[in-house]
Scaffold this motif. Structure first.
Motif, mmCIF file in Angstrom:
data_model
loop_
_atom_site.group_PDB
_atom_site.id
_atom_site.type_symbol
_atom_site.label_atom_id
_atom_site.label_comp_id
_atom_site.label_asym_id
_atom_site.label_seq_id
_atom_site.Cartn_x
_atom_site.Cartn_y
_atom_site.Cartn_z
ATOM 1 N N ASP A 1 0.856 -1.188 0.000
ATOM 2 C CA ASP A 1 0.000 0.000 0.000
ATOM 3 C C ASP A 1 0.896 1.243 0.000
ATOM 4 O OD1 ASP A 1 -1.709 2.067 0.505
ATOM 5 O OD2 ASP A 1 -2.841 1.017 2.082
ATOM 6 N N LYS B 1 -5.644 -0.596 -4.232
ATOM 7 C CA LYS B 1 -6.190 0.600 -3.567
ATOM 8 C C LYS B 1 -5.662 1.886 -4.185
ATOM 9 C CE LYS B 1 -6.701 -1.444 1.019
ATOM 10 N NZ LYS B 1 -6.145 -1.437 2.381
ATOM 11 N N ASN B 2 -4.420 1.871 -4.634
ATOM 12 C CA ASN B 2 -3.814 3.074 -5.240
ATOM 13 C C ASN B 2 -3.146 2.663 -6.548
ATOM 14 O OD1 ASN B 2 -4.012 4.714 -2.633
ATOM 15 N ND2 ASN B 2 -2.751 2.966 -2.012
#
Ligand code: AMP
Ligand code: ZN
Length: 472
Positions: free
Chosen positions: A156, A187-188
């Motif tokens: 992350d 997520k990113n």
């Protein structure tokens, strides 16, 4: 000794090199992915690292040089996202991935030996260090830098505030990098795989058990884990090609620094690309230029080394056979000049330390200014033309300069012998060389016999050159 100045990508400026431990330089260089031969662009990266190493040795550093061999397939490439390079090589050649890895590792070692590249102190294979990679992922998990999706364990990047510092990445505006594994559950945009699961119901040729499930490591983790294993949590220099700045090295820093809590590397050095007329050189292309092709066309590996030497490592080189021919001519002229100088050495020659010292100072001034060996080459010509130096002084300097050039200039004796050979014999030998290049071995043998009948013998050298000796 003159200060050694290196361009540090991290700071985007030249800095004095100060090692962590006095007298020792610890360097890590990203090595080949062994699913195919190295192309001549890849070899430029290892050549630049060789110049760095030789300059460090010249400056009296003990060099601990580690290079990884990426023998695990990773699911990405420049143009075929999602495909495993090792499995692709295996399917292409009908061999196991392990056989593919062994074969191309050996081919790589042969290429670098032909280019007079000093091998690393340690080669480390990704597959020999799976435990170390899993341990690092466990460390990252414990510190809260990971999350699990349906296809793997991811880093992350939003948890690492300094993410992208090497590349000065504009994270907000960043497009999804080409070498980042695709996953809709990320997520990113910049998150990347640390561990990938083997596809359900499928058995991969290379897979290992892990706390998260059977699979294989993401491709960045091997370099963080192995460099720290062999060189410590913080070490001096990390190298690679410029393409590694935005993703691979950026991710290596994120992994290593998040886990150790310490600075990973003090100096980051990156070599510019060799490009072809038609653009970027790629191993994914069916036909790509490799050293063996240059050799088949009649160039010696050291002609290519000389070609690379002419351009500073932070400048792009456009490859063309015209440019390579020009370099070969320059190299031949240099060898002939040295042979002439050698032929003129007299026992009465004495070495004047003040005169040679002046050139040695200038030389170290070039190479210690961010590895400017090309300028050292220009200085070599200036020195050879200097009439105030005697032949012994010139040859002494050539032998010292060649510690960095690595052009076997100290072995030029052969051409000296040629100088005393009749022109008729040299002509026949040249015809033989051309016949060999065009694979007309019948004609080549005929030339060899004619030379023999006239009382001489051609001896082929490793460098691709030949010498002629008088038959007794
Ligand atoms: P790879 O096997 O693709 O991981 O590349 C091995 C090394 O070659 C890396 O350091 C790359 O940055 C470098 N490299 C790849 N292509 C080129 C090129 N065309 N010119 C110079 N270096 C390159
Ligand atoms: Zn690497």
């Amino acid at each position: 000794m003159e200060k050694l100045i290196l361009f540090n990508t991290l700071k985007r400026k030249k800095e004095e090199f100060i090692p962590i431990e006095p007298g020792i330089a610890k360097i890590y260089c990203c090595g080949p992915t062994v699913y195919n031969f190295a192309h001549i662009g890849n070899l430029r990266a290892y050549f630049f690292e060789d110049i760095l190493k030789r300059v460090l040795l010249y400056n009296d550093y003990k060099v601990e040089h580690v290079m990884n061999i990426t023998d695990v397939g990773h699911l990405v490439s420049d143009d075929d996202e999602g495909e495993d390079k090792m499995e692709k090589g295996s399917a292409r050649e009908g061999k196991t991935v392990w056989e593919i890895a062994n074969f191309y590792t050996e081919a790589f070692k042969k290429d670098i030996a032909l280019l007079n590249i000093i091998p690393p102190t340690i080669y480390c294979k990704a597959t020999d260090n799976i435990k170390e990679q899993i341990d690092m992922i466990i460390c990252l998990e414990k510190k809260g830098f990971t999350y699990v999706t349906s296809d793997g364990v991811y880093y992350d990047t939003s948890k690492f505030p300094e993410y992208g510092k090497l590349a000065k990445l504009d994270i907000e505006g960043l497009e999804e990098g080409k070498r980042i594994e695709f996953s809709s559950e990320k997520k990113n945009k910049t998150d990347f795989a640390l561990w990938k699961f083997s596809p359900k119901g499928e058995r991969r040729q290379m897979e290992w058990k892990s706390p998260w499930g059977t699979g294989f490591p993401g491709w960045h983790i091997e370099c963080s884990a192995m460099s720290q294993k062999y060189l410590g949590e913080t070490f001096d220099i990390h190298c690679g090609g410029v393409d590694h700045i935005p993703i691979h090295h950026t991710n290596e820093i994120a992994q290593a620094e998040a886990c150790s809590g310490k600075k990973f590397v003090n100096y980051w050095l990156h070599g510019e690309f060799l490009i072809e007329e038609k653009g970027k050189m790629s191993k994914s292309a069916e036909k790509f230029l490799r050293l063996q092709i240059l050799i088949e066309k009649g160039y010696s590996p050291l002609d290519y080394r000389y070609f690379l030497l002419m351009t500073h490592y932070r400048k792009k080189i456009k490859f063309s056979f015209e440019n390579l021919d020009a370099a070969r001519n320059g190299f031949n002229n240099l060898k002939t000049k040295i042979a002439e100088v050698k032929a003129n050495i007299k026992d009465s020659n004495v070495i004047d330390i003040a005169k040679t010292g002046k050139y040695l100072d200038k030389y170290i001034g070039c190479i210690n200014d961010d590895l400017n060996a090309g300028e050292g080459l220009a200085l070599t010509w200036e020195m050879l033309k200097d009439e105030t130096l005697n032949p012994s002084e010139k040859i002494l300097l050539i032998n010292v300069f060649d510690k960095i050039f690595g052009l076997d200039l100290d072995k030029i004796e052969a051409i000296k012998i040629n100088l005393n050979i009749p022109a008729e014999i040299i002509e026949l030998a040249e015809k033989r060389k051309k016949a060999k290049i065009s694979k007309d071995f019948k004609l080549a043998d005929e030339m060899r016999n004619q030379i023999k009948e006239k009382g001489y013998e051609v001896v082929d050298e490793k460098s691709g050159e030949y010498s002629i000796r008088v038959l007794s």
